[in-house]
Design an enzyme around this catalytic site. Structure first.
Site, PDB file in Angstrom:
ATOM      1  N   HIS A 286      -9.020  -6.918  -3.988  1.00  0.00           N
ATOM      2  CA  HIS A 286      -7.891  -6.127  -3.510  1.00  0.00           C
ATOM      3  C   HIS A 286      -8.413  -4.734  -3.193  1.00  0.00           C
ATOM      4  CE1 HIS A 286      -4.127  -3.813  -3.787  1.00  0.00           C
ATOM      5  NE2 HIS A 286      -3.459  -4.954  -3.654  1.00  0.00           N
TER       6      HIS A 286
ATOM      7  N   ASP B  38     -10.419  -6.127 -12.776  1.00  0.00           N
ATOM      8  CA  ASP B  38      -9.058  -5.927 -12.286  1.00  0.00           C
ATOM      9  C   ASP B  38      -8.235  -7.126 -12.737  1.00  0.00           C
ATOM     10  OD1 ASP B  38      -6.694  -5.743 -10.913  1.00  0.00           O
ATOM     11  OD2 ASP B  38      -7.583  -5.715  -8.916  1.00  0.00           O
TER      12      ASP B  38
ATOM     13  N   GLN C  58      -3.704  -9.730 -11.612  1.00  0.00           N
ATOM     14  CA  GLN C  58      -3.201 -11.073 -11.335  1.00  0.00           C
ATOM     15  C   GLN C  58      -3.510 -12.063 -12.458  1.00  0.00           C
ATOM     16  OE1 GLN C  58      -1.298 -11.698  -8.788  1.00  0.00           O
ATOM     17  NE2 GLN C  58      -1.594  -9.777  -7.681  1.00  0.00           N
TER      18      GLN C  58
ATOM     19  N   LYS D  52       3.868  -6.503 -12.533  1.00  0.00           N
ATOM     20  CA  LYS D  52       3.553  -7.889 -12.195  1.00  0.00           C
ATOM     21  C   LYS D  52       3.768  -8.825 -13.387  1.00  0.00           C
ATOM     22  CE  LYS D  52       0.100  -6.454  -8.765  1.00  0.00           C
ATOM     23  NZ  LYS D  52       0.844  -6.743  -7.530  1.00  0.00           N
TER      24      LYS D  52
ATOM     25  N   CYS E  58      -3.624  -6.533   1.230  1.00  0.00           N
ATOM     26  CA  CYS E  58      -4.545  -5.492   0.770  1.00  0.00           C
ATOM     27  C   CYS E  58      -5.925  -6.079   0.478  1.00  0.00           C
ATOM     28  CB  CYS E  58      -4.001  -4.770  -0.463  1.00  0.00           C
ATOM     29  SG  CYS E  58      -2.502  -3.828  -0.137  1.00  0.00           S
TER      30      CYS E  58
END
Length: 409
Positions: A123, A200, A203, A226, A366
């Site tokens: 991303h 990261d 997700q 999220k 993104c």
């Protein structure tokens, strides 16, 4: 299991509506999740009963707000199994967390000729901070590629990460390809070259059990919105020794110890990195979201999403008018499914699906370098979460068929 999660759907008031005359099917949780009533109630309770600034106040409301805020930090610590709550920094979100690491640890440790290794699936939030850092420092930014199946190429990772590598920054799970990367093995490779690893987790944390100690990551970033909490709150986990050695990210109130006319000293972790008035309500909301996920069980959430993917993905792959990206094996796929209808622009597809009450994302997500790698400008992305059911998957399949018929594909 679908019956249990059908009842869970009732906890989300926003889903009880119609869009364009059709019952809402929300399939954009990779962008932001919806909020259960328990989180909404927690926000209302804070603003109606405990609204005050934290840490500096000795009066009752301020003490209550501080206790709730720090309790939320401890909930995060337990949820990701950080060793200490001091290793949990509240930020605005994953993007803010990643920029914090790049602007502090990165600025201090990257020199001309050093290497920063990321992947082609990142991303932009986990790409641009490192890209710009490399430009400023005259360092080299390197990319780990993909296998033919759309997974991270671990053989390439072992080649890209060298003794010149100082930082490895990789998504735990892709927001486009639906893959979960082997962060633990990547951490082992990075550490064998004396590099640090930044993950990261935006997700990943909402959908699967994350144990930062077991993964042995040096830094781990994720967003609250999220994972059922309000927008504007996020987390940076960092190993205590690294965080203690880093300079502050921002300066101002709350993060100081003593201020004199010509010099200042900083307070202890984690507050050294939390300058100014924090998003107290957001942190409390994140704590409520964690309580909600713990009550259901994060392993149950993961199993439910796997069941949905095992049901839907083979049906999408049978349609020869569709191009599906990422692994075609449901067992290697999480609840993010990106696809295109051949001959149609993704925005047209998303608009047509919206007319059927189905919310999906269309665009480059993104992740423009990944789009170029895939040979497309954009994709349609359907992303599932704990409030989705097989009935939602069936509606998506019917709407795709109707879209093809309308555009005469």
């Amino acid at each position: 299991m679908d019956n249990k999660f059908q009842k869970i759907r009732n906890d989300f008031p926003i889903l009880n509506q119609k869009v364009n005359g059709e019952p809402l099917v929300y399939l954009d949780s990779a962008a932001t999740s919806q909020k259960p009533q328990a989180v909404i109630d927690g926000l209302i309770h804070y603003y109606q009963n405990d609204n005050a600034n934290v840490h500096r106040s000795v009066y009752t409301l301020g003490q209550r707000a501080t206790e709730e805020y720090e309790n939320a930090r401890q909930k995060v610590q337990r949820f990701i199994n950080a060793k200490e709550d001091k290793e949990v920094i509240f930020t605005k979100g994953a993007t803010d967390s990643l920029n914090l690491v790049a602007s502090t640890y990165g600025e201090e440790h990257i020199k001309a000729g050093d290497e920063i290794v990321i992947s082609i699936m990142e991303h932009h939030s986990n790409l641009i901070p490192w890209q710009q850092l490399a430009i400023r420092k005259q360092a080299k930014l390197k990319y780990i590629g993909l296998t033919k199946n759309g997974e991270l190429d671990m053989k390439d990772a072992a080649q890209q990460i060298t003794d010149k590598t100082k930082i490895v920054a990789i998504a735990h799970a892709s927001n486009v390809l639906g893959v979960t990367n082997d962060i633990k093995e990547l951490a082992r490779i990075a550490h064998s070259h004396n590099a640090v690893i930044v993950a990261d987790g935006a997700q990943a944390v909402p959908h699967q059990k994350v144990d930062v100690q077991d993964l042995d990551v040096d830094f781990y970033a994720f967003s609250g919105h999220k994972m059922l909490s309000p927008m504007g709150i996020g987390v940076l986990y960092g190993k205590k020794a690294l965080l203690e050695a880093m300079r502050p990210y921002q300066y101002g109130g709350e993060m100081i110890d003593f201020v004199e006319k010509q010099k200042s000293t900083w307070t202890d972790l984690p507050w050294k990195f939390e300058a100014g008035t924090q998003n107290v309500a957001g942190a409390i909301g994140l704590g409520e979201a964690i309580d909600y996920l713990n009550e259901i069980g994060i392993d149950q959430v993961k199993a439910h999403e796997e069941e949905l993917v095992e049901y839907l993905l083979p049906k999408l792959l049978q349609d020869q008018d569709l191009e599906v990206y990422g692994p075609h094996d449901p067992k290697k796929h999480n609840g993010v499914i990106s696809f295109n209808i051949k001959g149609l622009h993704p925005h047209d597809v998303a608009t047509a699906l919206d007319m059927e009450g189905i919310s999906v994302r269309a665009g480059h997500h993104c992740a423009q370098p990944l789009m170029k790698e895939l040979g497309v400008v954009a994709t349609v992305r359907a992303s599932f979460y704990l409030y989705n059911t097989k009935a939602d998957a069936d509606k998506l399949l019917r709407a795709i068929a109707e879209t093809k018929e309308f555009f005469k594909v």
